[in-house]
Design a protein around this motif. Structure first.
Motif, mmCIF file in Angstrom:
data_model
loop_
_atom_site.group_PDB
_atom_site.id
_atom_site.type_symbol
_atom_site.label_atom_id
_atom_site.label_comp_id
_atom_site.label_asym_id
_atom_site.label_seq_id
_atom_site.Cartn_x
_atom_site.Cartn_y
_atom_site.Cartn_z
ATOM 1 N N GLU A 525 0.834 -1.208 0.000
ATOM 2 C CA GLU A 525 0.000 0.000 0.000
ATOM 3 C C GLU A 525 0.869 1.259 0.000
ATOM 4 O O GLU A 525 0.572 2.244 -0.681
ATOM 5 C CB GLU A 525 -0.919 -0.033 1.221
ATOM 6 N N GLN A 526 1.957 1.220 0.772
ATOM 7 C CA GLN A 526 2.871 2.370 0.814
ATOM 8 C C GLN A 526 3.480 2.637 -0.561
ATOM 9 O O GLN A 526 3.544 3.779 -1.026
ATOM 10 C CB GLN A 526 3.974 2.099 1.839
ATOM 11 N N ASN A 527 3.944 1.550 -1.228
ATOM 12 C CA ASN A 527 4.557 1.708 -2.555
ATOM 13 C C ASN A 527 3.558 2.260 -3.571
ATOM 14 O O ASN A 527 3.913 3.070 -4.428
ATOM 15 C CB ASN A 527 5.127 0.372 -3.028
ATOM 16 N N VAL A 528 2.311 1.815 -3.484
ATOM 17 C CA VAL A 528 1.266 2.317 -4.389
ATOM 18 C C VAL A 528 1.088 3.826 -4.200
ATOM 19 O O VAL A 528 1.009 4.586 -5.169
ATOM 20 C CB VAL A 528 -0.059 1.566 -4.140
ATOM 21 N N CYS A 529 1.058 4.290 -2.930
ATOM 22 C CA CYS A 529 0.894 5.723 -2.652
ATOM 23 C C CYS A 529 2.067 6.533 -3.217
ATOM 24 O O CYS A 529 1.885 7.600 -3.809
ATOM 25 C CB CYS A 529 0.770 5.946 -1.150
#
Length: 583
Positions: A525-529
């Protein structure tokens, strides 16, 4: 007596050096003949092999490497990969880049002969990785063979885009190692993958360029031999005059036909093309003869289709029914063979991936047992300690500065209060000039207090986000290039992901902290953001995350809910940028 011993010892050393020199000279002679006369190279190596018991370990491995290479060039089919694996293991530690590349390539050839195409491809990729193409001694002949074999496997597996990639590298190696004629012929190998892609205008352009280039070199036969695909395309398009013009060149200038009009072995599919041309020009009986000739040479599927059209023209219902069944059965057989081959390829890939995973696990256990890991851990500990000490010093200086600001601020407030008290007293006695001076000093102190308060507040503020600095960083630019297809590898490595996160933490501290509050974001989720803030498109994001569209969409939805308490994935990007725009 001692002198005699020394003489005998010196004579033995001299003889040993002489023998080793003779062995190396023999190996060098074999290498020189390897590419053009592999049978002669094998004869030299067989003669050298009689002395194998006298070889040192490294020279013996070099001998075995070149012998296996000669056998490969002499079209020997390998039935085991054990020797190739032994060669890879040895030359990974003791060989030159050319020897490592050759060992991996030969492992790929052995695996392919053993029907392990996925594992063979991996071996070829490993060979490319260890090749030092910037070195003037790089063996581009071996590298040419690697890309050629990869192109062949990609064509077998109906992967035209991958085949084009391999052929382009193959062409570059040909350019470095062969004459202009072979370079032109190599470019002609792009015909097959572009035909699979259905880009027939591109195919015709490649054929035309190759034909004209070979003609200019005076290679009429070789030029004419590449024309059958163009003939078939023009027949399909019903451009029969163009088809006839090229057909005449092919049949009269290629040198592939005997006096009876029979084409050379391996080229019999041309009878299908010829049959469809005759059919298009209403020469029904002639077309039938060519289709039956194709059947006699094993080209049944397309020939049955052709005969079916022949008997439709003739109105022969019995033959139409007969050849319809033959055509249907041939297509069913072909379809089943393709299904079986696909299942077989998937099974091999699964087994290979599983064995690779198990092997990697074993290697990981071995690495953990090595003392080197302790050294790495110690270095990492010292590095982390140094980083922690650096931030401690930085924080200490910041606190000291804040204390000094507070001290100066308190003093300024105290001075102002004192002046205000004096002003009140002076006003009561009407000392206008003194009052004016004190009022001026009060105003100056007020400005000083405002400046100190502003600086104090600035130092006590949380770190602010700097999106521009993040976007201009080298690692962010690298990810943007990957997304735009301008980098060599579209999928980032673990090290590149860690560098991106580190840069993001530095330039975007406030929003990074929000990722870890309360319901913390997962790594995905962090990488997507982060990728959304880089404005990476979703299709590129799927590739870079090595994931699926569904997984990326779910990660966006979860991040949106955790950070902004919003449902769905579509509003996540706007929500992230709206946070950055807040004052």
């Amino acid at each position: 007596m001692k002198q005699i011993i020394y003489v005998v010892f010196a004579f033995g050393v001299l003889m040993s050096c002489t023998e080793r020199r003779e062995y190396r000279e023999a190996l060098s002679r074999a290498e020189e003949k390897m590419n053009n006369h592999p049978d002669s190279a094998l004869m030299i190596l067989d003669s050298l092999g009689r002395h194998e018991q006298k070889f040192g370990r490294h020279f013996r491995m070099q001998y075995l490497l070149h012998r296996m290479n000669a056998e490969n060039k002499a079209s020997k089919k390998f039935i085991s990969d054990s020797l190739a694996k032994e060669l890879v293991e040895h030359f990974e530690s003791h060989g030159t880049s050319n020897e490592r590349m050759l060992a991996h390539y030969l492992l790929g050839r052995a695996l392919y002969d053993m029907n392990e195409a996925p594992a063979a491809l991996q071996a070829y990729y490993n060979a490319i990785t260890v090749a030092d193409t910037l070195n003037g001694d790089c063996n581009f002949i071996t590298l040419k063979g690697i890309y050629g074999q990869m192109a062949y496997i990609f064509h077998q597996q109906n992967l035209p885009h991958d085949e084009i990639w391999a052929v382009l590298h193959y062409i570059d190696c040909i350019r470095r190692t062969a004459n202009i004629e072979e370079f032109i012929v190599a470019r002609g190998q792009l015909i097959k993958p572009y035909y699979l892609l259905g880009e027939k205008d591109t195919v015709l352009q490649i054929i035309n360029d190759t034909y004209n280039s070979l003609k200019r070199l005076g290679k009429e036969q070789r030029a004419a031999s590449i024309l059958p695909t163009a003939i078939y395309i023009y027949v399909e398009r019903y451009e029969l005059s163009k088809a006839k013009q090229i057909m005449d060149i092919f049949e009269h200038e290629s040198g592939l036909f005997d006096e009876n009009g029979n084409i050379a072995k391996g080229r019999e599919h041309y009878y299908i093309t010829k049959g469809f041309y005759e059919l298009a020009t209403n020469k029904i009986d002639s077309a039938e003869l060519y289709f039956r000739k194709a059947i006699q040479n094993g080209k049944k599927e397309d020939a049955y289709k052709g005969l079916l059209e022949v008997y439709r023209h003739k109105g022969d219902l019995d033959s139409i029914v007969f050849f319809s069944k033959l055509n249907e059965n041939a297509l069913d057989t072909l379809h089943k063979e393709m299904q079986i081959d696909a299942i077989h390829q998937m099974s091999m890939l699964y087994n290979y991936n599983r064995s690779q995973k198990e092997a990697e696990q074993e290697r990981e256990k071995a690495r953990e047992a090595r003392a080197m890991n302790w050294m790495i851990a110690a270095i990492a500990f010292l590095l982390m300690g140094g980083i922690a000490f650096f931030f401690w010093i930085k924080q200490k200086k910041k606190k000291e500065k804040i204390r000094n600001l507070e001290k100066n601020l308190e003093k300024a407030k105290s001075d102002r209060k004192e002046v205000q008290e004096e002003l009140e007293k002076l006003k009561s006695n009407d000392y206008e000039s003194v009052i004016a001076a004190k009022e001026k000093k009060e105003a100056e102190l007020t400005l000083t207090i405002e400046r100190l308060e502003a600086e104090h507040n600035k130092e006590n503020m949380n770190d602010t986000d700097n999106l521009d600095a993040f976007l201009e960083s080298k690692i962010a630019q690298l990810f943007i290039k990957k997304a735009n297809g301008k980098a060599e590898r579209p999928v980032p490595s673990d090290a590149e992901w860690k560098l991106l996160e580190s840069q993001f933490r530095k330039d975007m501290p406030a929003i990074f902290k929000s990722f870890g509050r309360t319901d913390a974001l997962s790594p995905m989720e962090q990488n997507v953001c982060i990728l959304l803030l880089l404005k990476i498109p979703t299709n590129a994001m799927i590739i870079m995350l090595n994931s699926s569209a569904q997984s990326v969409s779910r990660a966006k939805s979860r991040a949106n809910l955790k950070l902004f308490n919003k449902e769905g994935s579509k509003s996540l990007e706007n929500n992230l940028f709206s946070v950055l725009r807040r004052p």
